[in-house]
Write a protein that holds these residues in place. Sequence first.
Motif, PDB file in Angstrom:
ATOM      1  N   ARG A  10     -73.304  -6.140 -10.298  1.00  0.00           N
ATOM      2  CA  ARG A  10     -73.607  -7.294 -11.134  1.00  0.00           C
ATOM      3  C   ARG A  10     -74.325  -6.805 -12.383  1.00  0.00           C
ATOM      4  O   ARG A  10     -75.275  -6.029 -12.294  1.00  0.00           O
ATOM      5  CB  ARG A  10     -74.486  -8.307 -10.391  1.00  0.00           C
ATOM      6  CG  ARG A  10     -73.943  -8.752  -9.055  1.00  0.00           C
ATOM      7  CD  ARG A  10     -74.887  -9.754  -8.388  1.00  0.00           C
ATOM      8  NE  ARG A  10     -74.863 -11.035  -9.076  1.00  0.00           N
ATOM      9  CZ  ARG A  10     -74.075 -12.051  -8.719  1.00  0.00           C
ATOM     10  NH1 ARG A  10     -73.265 -11.933  -7.682  1.00  0.00           N
ATOM     11  NH2 ARG A  10     -74.109 -13.190  -9.387  1.00  0.00           N
ATOM     12  N   VAL A  31     -69.195  -8.319 -11.483  1.00  0.00           N
ATOM     13  CA  VAL A  31     -69.697  -9.672 -11.721  1.00  0.00           C
ATOM     14  C   VAL A  31     -70.528  -9.651 -13.002  1.00  0.00           C
ATOM     15  O   VAL A  31     -71.472  -8.869 -13.136  1.00  0.00           O
ATOM     16  CB  VAL A  31     -70.557 -10.186 -10.554  1.00  0.00           C
ATOM     17  CG1 VAL A  31     -71.114 -11.575 -10.884  1.00  0.00           C
ATOM     18  CG2 VAL A  31     -69.750 -10.241  -9.265  1.00  0.00           C
ATOM     19  N   GLU A  33     -72.995 -11.706 -15.521  1.00  0.00           N
ATOM     20  CA  GLU A  33     -73.936 -12.819 -15.580  1.00  0.00           C
ATOM     21  C   GLU A  33     -74.350 -13.061 -17.019  1.00  0.00           C
ATOM     22  O   GLU A  33     -74.353 -12.145 -17.848  1.00  0.00           O
ATOM     23  CB  GLU A  33     -75.176 -12.513 -14.736  1.00  0.00           C
ATOM     24  CG  GLU A  33     -74.886 -12.245 -13.266  1.00  0.00           C
ATOM     25  CD  GLU A  33     -76.139 -11.843 -12.504  1.00  0.00           C
ATOM     26  OE1 GLU A  33     -77.165 -11.563 -13.154  1.00  0.00           O
ATOM     27  OE2 GLU A  33     -76.094 -11.793 -11.255  1.00  0.00           O
ATOM     28  N   GLN A 170     -66.751 -18.968 -12.183  1.00  0.00           N
ATOM     29  CA  GLN A 170     -67.278 -19.944 -11.242  1.00  0.00           C
ATOM     30  C   GLN A 170     -68.065 -20.980 -12.037  1.00  0.00           C
ATOM     31  O   GLN A 170     -69.170 -20.714 -12.503  1.00  0.00           O
ATOM     32  CB  GLN A 170     -68.173 -19.263 -10.193  1.00  0.00           C
ATOM     33  CG  GLN A 170     -68.604 -20.177  -9.067  1.00  0.00           C
ATOM     34  CD  GLN A 170     -67.420 -20.635  -8.219  1.00  0.00           C
ATOM     35  OE1 GLN A 170     -66.383 -19.989  -8.167  1.00  0.00           O
ATOM     36  NE2 GLN A 170     -67.567 -21.769  -7.557  1.00  0.00           N
ATOM     37  N   LYS A 174     -70.343 -22.578  -5.022  1.00  0.00           N
ATOM     38  CA  LYS A 174     -70.520 -21.183  -4.607  1.00  0.00           C
ATOM     39  C   LYS A 174     -69.251 -20.680  -3.914  1.00  0.00           C
ATOM     40  O   LYS A 174     -68.614 -21.409  -3.165  1.00  0.00           O
ATOM     41  CB  LYS A 174     -71.695 -21.053  -3.632  1.00  0.00           C
ATOM     42  CG  LYS A 174     -73.048 -21.396  -4.223  1.00  0.00           C
ATOM     43  CD  LYS A 174     -74.147 -21.223  -3.184  1.00  0.00           C
ATOM     44  CE  LYS A 174     -75.515 -21.581  -3.752  1.00  0.00           C
ATOM     45  NZ  LYS A 174     -76.593 -21.436  -2.739  1.00  0.00           N
ATOM     46  N   CYS A 219     -68.926  -9.986  -2.963  1.00  0.00           N
ATOM     47  CA  CYS A 219     -69.901 -10.592  -3.866  1.00  0.00           C
ATOM     48  C   CYS A 219     -69.967 -12.090  -3.605  1.00  0.00           C
ATOM     49  O   CYS A 219     -69.039 -12.682  -3.030  1.00  0.00           O
ATOM     50  CB  CYS A 219     -69.545 -10.338  -5.328  1.00  0.00           C
ATOM     51  SG  CYS A 219     -67.970 -11.054  -5.857  1.00  0.00           S
ATOM     52  N   SER A 220     -71.063 -12.697  -4.015  1.00  0.00           N
ATOM     53  CA  SER A 220     -71.213 -14.148  -3.997  1.00  0.00           C
ATOM     54  C   SER A 220     -71.271 -14.631  -5.435  1.00  0.00           C
ATOM     55  O   SER A 220     -71.967 -14.038  -6.267  1.00  0.00           O
ATOM     56  CB  SER A 220     -72.495 -14.551  -3.259  1.00  0.00           C
ATOM     57  OG  SER A 220     -72.396 -14.227  -1.876  1.00  0.00           O
ATOM     58  N   LEU A 221     -70.551 -15.707  -5.708  1.00  0.00           N
ATOM     59  CA  LEU A 221     -70.510 -16.251  -7.053  1.00  0.00           C
ATOM     60  C   LEU A 221     -71.183 -17.612  -7.070  1.00  0.00           C
ATOM     61  O   LEU A 221     -70.928 -18.449  -6.204  1.00  0.00           O
ATOM     62  CB  LEU A 221     -69.063 -16.402  -7.535  1.00  0.00           C
ATOM     63  CG  LEU A 221     -68.205 -15.138  -7.592  1.00  0.00           C
ATOM     64  CD1 LEU A 221     -66.812 -15.475  -8.100  1.00  0.00           C
ATOM     65  CD2 LEU A 221     -68.853 -14.071  -8.467  1.00  0.00           C
ATOM     66  N   ASP A 225     -71.362 -17.495 -13.023  1.00  0.00           N
ATOM     67  CA  ASP A 225     -70.937 -16.116 -12.777  1.00  0.00           C
ATOM     68  C   ASP A 225     -69.466 -15.944 -13.145  1.00  0.00           C
ATOM     69  O   ASP A 225     -68.652 -16.861 -12.968  1.00  0.00           O
ATOM     70  CB  ASP A 225     -71.125 -15.735 -11.304  1.00  0.00           C
ATOM     71  CG  ASP A 225     -72.583 -15.550 -10.921  1.00  0.00           C
ATOM     72  OD1 ASP A 225     -73.416 -15.356 -11.824  1.00  0.00           O
ATOM     73  OD2 ASP A 225     -72.888 -15.596  -9.706  1.00  0.00           O
ATOM     74  N   LEU A 227     -66.370 -13.176 -12.396  1.00  0.00           N
ATOM     75  CA  LEU A 227     -65.926 -11.992 -11.656  1.00  0.00           C
ATOM     76  C   LEU A 227     -64.695 -11.404 -12.338  1.00  0.00           C
ATOM     77  O   LEU A 227     -63.681 -12.086 -12.499  1.00  0.00           O
ATOM     78  CB  LEU A 227     -65.592 -12.359 -10.208  1.00  0.00           C
ATOM     79  CG  LEU A 227     -64.917 -11.260  -9.355  1.00  0.00           C
ATOM     80  CD1 LEU A 227     -65.829 -10.037  -9.214  1.00  0.00           C
ATOM     81  CD2 LEU A 227     -64.537 -11.819  -7.982  1.00  0.00           C
ATOM     82  N   HIS A 235     -57.837  -9.753  -3.155  1.00  0.00           N
ATOM     83  CA  HIS A 235     -59.031 -10.590  -3.083  1.00  0.00           C
ATOM     84  C   HIS A 235     -58.820 -11.756  -2.124  1.00  0.00           C
ATOM     85  O   HIS A 235     -57.728 -12.291  -1.999  1.00  0.00           O
ATOM     86  CB  HIS A 235     -59.462 -11.089  -4.465  1.00  0.00           C
ATOM     87  CG  HIS A 235     -58.354 -11.561  -5.341  1.00  0.00           C
ATOM     88  ND1 HIS A 235     -57.460 -10.722  -5.957  1.00  0.00           N
ATOM     89  CD2 HIS A 235     -57.990 -12.820  -5.723  1.00  0.00           C
ATOM     90  CE1 HIS A 235     -56.598 -11.416  -6.679  1.00  0.00           C
ATOM     91  NE2 HIS A 235     -56.893 -12.705  -6.544  1.00  0.00           N
TER      92      HIS A 235
END
Length: 315
Positions: A10, A31, A33, A170, A174, A219-221, A225, A227, A235
């Motif tokens: 990230r 990712v 940000e 995103q 989430k 990863c968490s979005l 965010d 990606l 994916h």
Amino acid sequence: MAGERRPVPRLQGVSRERFLEHLYPQRKPLVLEGIDLGSCTSKWTVDYLSQVGGTKEVKIHVSTVAQMDFISKNFVYRTLPFDKLVQRAAEDKHDEFFISEDEKYYLRSLGEDPRKDVADIRKQFPSLEGDIKFPKFFREEQFFSSVFRISSPGLQLWTHYDVMDNFLIQVTGKKRVVLFSPRDAQYLYLSGSKSKVLNIDNPDLAKYPLFSKARRYECSLEAGDVLFIPALWFHNVISEEFGVGVNVFWKHLPSECYDKTDTYGNKDPVAASRAAQILDRALKTLAELPEEYRDFYARQMVLQIQDKAYSKNFE
């Protein structure tokens, strides 16, 4: 479980120059940000989308199970007005439904004529165009499509790859995204561009024993965010809560490399499709030989492919 696990890096406040000069050439997920995406991350609530998005009819996937399977087609296609879709997708239980009160919904927006037109949120949903800014990390002439995605909570999309680079933006909600390297395709039990392994968190290793060798990038979005998913990276996406996303696809290769009939960005490049056809003819020719000879010459061909076509420049 899959074998090795790695977090997707990230980075905050990446400039266009840094992305293109230092990060993009690595061809690995990332990712981003702090990218300016416009007002969509705060404005695109259920109420706002229902009111502003309009009543345009949209084609959707409807599933009674969380894990959608494009190979077996464990879902049905239905049509809903856009505002109704948004409202239903945000619900856990439905008063109105097609199959069951807890069915799940998935929108992957399409062009006006999906056989000829690519998806572009700016054209199919012009009332929302002013709310979102695409990352300017590629040349305008490379742009291919922008795909509006809306998912019910808990919905999981099958593992697959696309042939173009893309940003998964995103906007709200989430998502958990698990990615696999193109170099691990041999462990994913492919049918075309899709993996047969649906349950990647608790796979049936008796049926798919090689899956345990696949390296897993995760990863968490959250809202805001972005990606970066390089072409050919597999994916798998779970919507951990109701969410809205936009995929922006662009052409990494020269335009003539892509199938001109491809409106989804998932048909293999022309040269790859042609090579696959030649291979199929070669296998049919080898089948004319007795087993001992067929085995011998097939192995020679595999060694030649490894020597001439495999790259040593990627993990």
